[in-house]
Design an enzyme around this catalytic site. Sequence first.
Site, PDB file in Angstrom:
ATOM      1  N   SER A 197       0.924   5.823  -3.373  1.00 21.43           N
ATOM      2  CA  SER A 197       1.097   5.537  -4.813  1.00 21.43           C
ATOM      3  C   SER A 197      -0.488   6.010  -5.510  1.00 21.43           C
ATOM      4  CB  SER A 197       0.082   3.898  -4.835  1.00 21.43           C
ATOM      5  OG  SER A 197       0.204   2.890  -5.766  1.00 21.43           O
ATOM      6  N   GLU A 234       9.650  -0.584  -8.460  1.00 21.71           N
ATOM      7  CA  GLU A 234       7.497  -0.424  -8.130  1.00 21.71           C
ATOM      8  C   GLU A 234       7.210  -1.569  -8.788  1.00 21.71           C
ATOM      9  OE1 GLU A 234       6.730   1.948  -6.263  1.00 21.71           O
ATOM     10  OE2 GLU A 234       7.833   4.499  -7.027  1.00 21.71           O
TER      11      GLU A 234
END
Length: 556
Positions: A219, A341
Amino acid sequence: MPEFKSRHRVLRTILALGALCASWQSASATPDPVTVTTKGAVQGVARDGVVEYLGIPYAAPPIGDLRWKPPEEHALWTGTRNATSFGPACAQVMLLGVFAGPANTNEDCLYLNVIAPRDTQAGGEKLPVLFWIHGGGFVDGAGSDYDASKLAARGKVVVVSINYRLSLLGFFAHPALNKEGHLVANYGLLDQQLAMRWVKDNIANFGGDPDNITVAGQSAGGASVAFNVISPLTKGLFHKAIIQSSASYLTAIPLEVAEKKATAFAEAAGCGSGEDEATASCLRNLPADALMKLSGPAEGFGPYVVTPVADGQIVPGGGASAIESGSFNHMPIMNGSTRDEGNFFAAIPVYYSGKAVTEADVESYVKAIFGGNAGAGGTPPSYPTGTVDKIFAHYPSSDYKNPQLRMNAIQTDVMVCRIQHATHLLAGKVPLYAYEFRDRTAPFMFPELPEFSALAYHTADLQYLFPGFHGGDQGIRHELNPEQQTLSDALVDAWANFARTGNPNRPGESIWPQFTSDPNAQSYLAQDIPRLSTISDNDFTTDHKCDFWKNLLVYN
């Protein structure tokens, strides 16, 4: 009397055996390991097949006059420093649901951790190094959230995890500070780079190879990896890169946008609108708790927060243009995403509100994101007229069992197609390995949410690399089942193999194909149970409607 003598002999034998056993245990017990760094000696602790050195300071505390300045080296210390507990996490308020926390105002937080296989301490061949950068939107998280013992022990790598300045303390570009003659704006990235230099200088003493360092992250950590790949300041500091679940680095916040936000922050904080030394002094003297209160609530980004800025030196510009032009540090790269996601981001408002996702929520999200500007930080260009209607048409509510799954599909595909775009840009320029984590049975770190299916959500793969990963103190830890443990073993092996050689496959195997520039031979490793497999780039495109998104998403 004979019975007494017999018992006495037995007692003496037991005591003798006990003394012998105690003597053997004392002789064989591993003393607390001590290693020397360039700043002084540190004492770690051995456990479960690894040696851990925790909470080692790699920079001077960035407090007082050092707030919003590039990090400086830590002073020497005398004696042996205890390194058996983590250093404090950096100041953070927004927690991304259960991903991070607890909230705090720590500015003295620039610490790192070294986790090495236990058998490296006696010397011998130096092991590859995996330098881990935590995620958290550049606003939260800590290196202490990640148990690297499996990567170190099974993978035979030395793992380094770090803290770096976050939110307004890590990414801040006020004009008064920018005039001081030092590198500006991206203080969190500068922290990471100083930690890399610490590793180059010290890791050999911990059993690691300073000439074989892989920088990895997920991330915001993955974006950090990519920004460091394109930064000219990191040349020679590391040799391979793993970018997990991120494409935000394709664009960077324009400096002028960051300066406007910082100026607005200064006014809100009572430091006025000036650009002089007095304004800089006022900003540096703000109490940490007052500063962090202005960074935003736990459930959302505040109006003054920025992510990495195109300052022209640390970050020359957006990653898309840098990669496309070849202006980056070339090295083997692993790049990938999870199948769902968007589900992590869909879960956060549900966690705070206690209410299931509705169709109105989906419509509000699409209109808010795609009804305005498309550039970094909400800058021009704007999305074409009719974009919102086109998205609704491509994701009709009738195609989904409930609004949450529709929200997941939209948010996922936006993110995943951006990651695919980065993969396409990198293909042919460096040795490249692409993947998609697809285990939709992955344990969920959030508590039970109303009408919510977790699936292969953003961050789901972390617990397969770092046992028990569950985010912050409010996240829920789960054990993996036997099939998931098998997948975990495969991923740890692949990450370690890549760190060792730049190829995630074992010698002689080719389970994971290299992603090349040949469109007829492009595929991803599908990380799933009960076994690993591959999926073609064409199937990936179809799964995530990337042909639709490539005409809408903006990268420059």
